[in-house]
Design a protein around this motif. Structure first.
Motif, PDB file in Angstrom:
ATOM      1  N   ARG A  15      45.211  24.691  -7.016  1.00 49.39           N
ATOM      2  CA  ARG A  15      44.530  23.649  -7.818  1.00 49.39           C
ATOM      3  C   ARG A  15      45.061  22.443  -8.031  1.00 49.39           C
ATOM      4  NH1 ARG A  15      40.789  26.402  -6.821  1.00 49.39           N
ATOM      5  NH2 ARG A  15      39.109  27.262  -8.208  1.00 49.39           N
ATOM      6  N   LYS A  16      46.644  22.561  -7.589  1.00 50.13           N
ATOM      7  CA  LYS A  16      47.494  21.479  -7.458  1.00 50.13           C
ATOM      8  C   LYS A  16      48.535  21.628  -6.420  1.00 50.13           C
ATOM      9  CE  LYS A  16      50.837  18.698 -10.283  1.00 50.13           C
ATOM     10  NZ  LYS A  16      51.139  18.720 -11.508  1.00 50.13           N
ATOM     11  N   PHE A  17      48.299  20.686  -5.279  1.00 49.50           N
ATOM     12  CA  PHE A  17      49.029  20.717  -4.205  1.00 49.50           C
ATOM     13  C   PHE A  17      50.297  19.839  -4.161  1.00 49.50           C
ATOM     14  CE2 PHE A  17      44.881  22.344  -2.905  1.00 49.50           C
ATOM     15  CZ  PHE A  17      45.423  23.344  -1.899  1.00 49.50           C
ATOM     16  N   ASP A  18      51.466  20.032  -3.529  1.00 49.43           N
ATOM     17  CA  ASP A  18      52.342  19.307  -3.217  1.00 49.43           C
ATOM     18  C   ASP A  18      51.959  18.269  -2.207  1.00 49.43           C
ATOM     19  OD1 ASP A  18      55.015  18.279  -2.257  1.00 49.43           O
ATOM     20  OD2 ASP A  18      55.794  20.125  -2.300  1.00 49.43           O
ATOM     21  N   ASN A  69      43.687  16.753  -4.358  1.00 46.11           N
ATOM     22  CA  ASN A  69      44.885  16.022  -3.764  1.00 46.11           C
ATOM     23  C   ASN A  69      45.854  16.900  -2.726  1.00 46.11           C
ATOM     24  OD1 ASN A  69      44.239  13.551  -4.918  1.00 46.11           O
ATOM     25  ND2 ASN A  69      44.828  14.569  -7.036  1.00 46.11           N
ATOM     26  N   ALA A  70      45.256  17.747  -1.956  1.00 46.66           N
ATOM     27  CA  ALA A  70      45.798  18.281  -1.016  1.00 46.66           C
ATOM     28  C   ALA A  70      46.411  17.321   0.196  1.00 46.66           C
ATOM     29  CB  ALA A  70      44.884  19.409  -0.112  1.00 46.66           C
ATOM     30  N   PRO A  71      47.301  17.509   0.928  1.00 45.27           N
ATOM     31  CA  PRO A  71      47.963  16.652   1.868  1.00 45.27           C
ATOM     32  C   PRO A  71      47.184  17.068   3.347  1.00 45.27           C
ATOM     33  CG  PRO A  71      49.519  18.556   1.367  1.00 45.27           C
ATOM     34  CD  PRO A  71      48.516  18.611   0.426  1.00 45.27           C
ATOM     35  N   LEU A  72      46.543  18.122   3.304  1.00 49.79           N
ATOM     36  CA  LEU A  72      45.652  18.602   4.504  1.00 49.79           C
ATOM     37  C   LEU A  72      44.589  19.273   3.895  1.00 49.79           C
ATOM     38  CD1 LEU A  72      45.481  19.187   7.869  1.00 49.79           C
ATOM     39  CD2 LEU A  72      46.726  21.235   7.079  1.00 49.79           C
ATOM     40  N   ALA A  73      43.166  18.798   4.605  1.00 42.00           N
ATOM     41  CA  ALA A  73      42.033  19.690   4.357  1.00 42.00           C
ATOM     42  C   ALA A  73      41.512  19.940   5.993  1.00 42.00           C
ATOM     43  CB  ALA A  73      41.036  18.770   3.733  1.00 42.00           C
ATOM     44  N   ILE A  74      40.977  21.276   6.065  1.00 40.59           N
ATOM     45  CA  ILE A  74      40.480  21.816   7.199  1.00 40.59           C
ATOM     46  C   ILE A  74      38.997  21.907   6.793  1.00 40.59           C
ATOM     47  CG2 ILE A  74      40.250  22.972   9.264  1.00 40.59           C
ATOM     48  CD1 ILE A  74      43.365  23.509   8.989  1.00 40.59           C
ATOM     49  N   ALA A 110      48.774  31.556   4.131  1.00 38.94           N
ATOM     50  CA  ALA A 110      49.428  32.032   3.187  1.00 38.94           C
ATOM     51  C   ALA A 110      50.568  32.744   3.572  1.00 38.94           C
ATOM     52  CB  ALA A 110      48.528  33.195   2.439  1.00 38.94           C
ATOM     53  N   ASP A 111      50.415  33.210   5.008  1.00 38.73           N
ATOM     54  CA  ASP A 111      51.590  33.757   6.016  1.00 38.73           C
ATOM     55  C   ASP A 111      52.714  33.007   6.116  1.00 38.73           C
ATOM     56  OD1 ASP A 111      52.412  36.225   7.081  1.00 38.73           O
ATOM     57  OD2 ASP A 111      52.139  35.262   8.732  1.00 38.73           O
ATOM     58  N   ILE A 112      52.042  31.661   6.104  1.00 39.99           N
ATOM     59  CA  ILE A 112      53.312  30.589   6.543  1.00 39.99           C
ATOM     60  C   ILE A 112      54.002  29.847   5.211  1.00 39.99           C
ATOM     61  CG2 ILE A 112      52.387  30.396   8.944  1.00 39.99           C
ATOM     62  CD1 ILE A 112      51.033  27.862   8.042  1.00 39.99           C
ATOM     63  N   GLY A 113      53.621  30.471   4.297  1.00 39.51           N
ATOM     64  CA  GLY A 113      53.887  29.723   2.988  1.00 39.51           C
ATOM     65  C   GLY A 113      53.390  28.493   2.230  1.00 39.51           C
ATOM     66  N   LEU A 114      52.232  28.563   2.626  1.00 41.23           N
ATOM     67  CA  LEU A 114      51.321  27.478   1.985  1.00 41.23           C
ATOM     68  C   LEU A 114      50.282  27.812   1.402  1.00 41.23           C
ATOM     69  CD1 LEU A 114      51.067  24.815   5.330  1.00 41.23           C
ATOM     70  CD2 LEU A 114      52.773  25.016   3.229  1.00 41.23           C
ATOM     71  N   GLY A 115      49.398  27.114   0.612  1.00 40.41           N
ATOM     72  CA  GLY A 115      48.397  27.664  -0.249  1.00 40.41           C
ATOM     73  C   GLY A 115      47.080  26.817   0.109  1.00 40.41           C
ATOM     74  N   THR A 116      46.005  27.264  -0.390  1.00 36.89           N
ATOM     75  CA  THR A 116      44.562  27.123   0.069  1.00 36.89           C
ATOM     76  C   THR A 116      43.712  26.941  -0.918  1.00 36.89           C
ATOM     77  OG1 THR A 116      43.919  29.232   0.612  1.00 36.89           O
ATOM     78  CG2 THR A 116      44.639  27.952   2.429  1.00 36.89           C
ATOM     79  N   THR A 117      42.489  26.296  -1.010  1.00 35.63           N
ATOM     80  CA  THR A 117      41.515  26.719  -1.940  1.00 35.63           C
ATOM     81  C   THR A 117      40.178  26.454  -1.103  1.00 35.63           C
ATOM     82  OG1 THR A 117      42.408  25.908  -3.768  1.00 35.63           O
ATOM     83  CG2 THR A 117      40.149  25.775  -3.901  1.00 35.63           C
ATOM     84  N   TRP A 118      39.211  27.647  -1.242  1.00 30.46           N
ATOM     85  CA  TRP A 118      38.013  27.574  -0.438  1.00 30.46           C
ATOM     86  C   TRP A 118      36.925  26.648  -1.304  1.00 30.46           C
ATOM     87  CZ3 TRP A 118      36.413  31.159   3.561  1.00 30.46           C
ATOM     88  CH2 TRP A 118      35.357  31.248   3.976  1.00 30.46           C
TER      89      TRP A 118
END
Length: 127
Positions: A15-18, A69-74, A110-118
């Motif tokens: 809920r809070k991204f770098d 405020n994620a730096p990337l969204a897909i 998650a495997d590459i050390g980042l986080g997500t939210t659906w």
């Protein structure tokens, strides 16, 4: 690489991204994972909208309050002119395919050390 059970157990909705941008090499890994995801009849109807510029991420904020405020969204979409339809009821498997792709993305993140939210709360017309 972590085993699947560890990934499934440890991942959580961020809920809070770098603010640090996601490196292109990591984005490439994610896009490859999405490409490899299974789809009905292997029709590959998924379409990914990669938002990683200030302009595109600001536009996302107009579509949902779930951007955090994620730096990337897909944004995972599918082309219903390409997706497979079941013969006996014409059910469109595109939403299933897109969900599988989204799951592959989340576990790879998650495997590459980042986080997500659906996020499923958005204005489709604005997107």
């Amino acid at each position: 690489m972590k085993d699947f059970k560890a990934l499934a157990t440890e991942r959580y909705s961020v809920r809070k991204f770098d603010t640090k941008p996601v490196e292109q090499e990591k984005l490439d890994i994610l896009l490859e994972a999405a490409r490899l995801a299974p789809t009905a009849h292997n029709y590959q109807p998924q379409r990914l909208l990669v938002l990683n510029t200030v302009d595109s991420l600001n536009k996302l904020k107009d579509c949902t309050n779930g951007h955090f405020n994620a730096p990337l969204a897909i944004i995972v979409c599918y082309d219903n002119t390409v997706s497979w339809k079941r013969e006996y009821d014409d059910a469109d498997m595109g939403v299933v395919d897109a969900s599988i792709v989204g799951s592959h993305l989340m576990f790879t993140v998650a495997d590459i050390g980042l986080g997500t939210t659906w996020i499923a709360h958005f204005d489709p017309a604005k997107v």
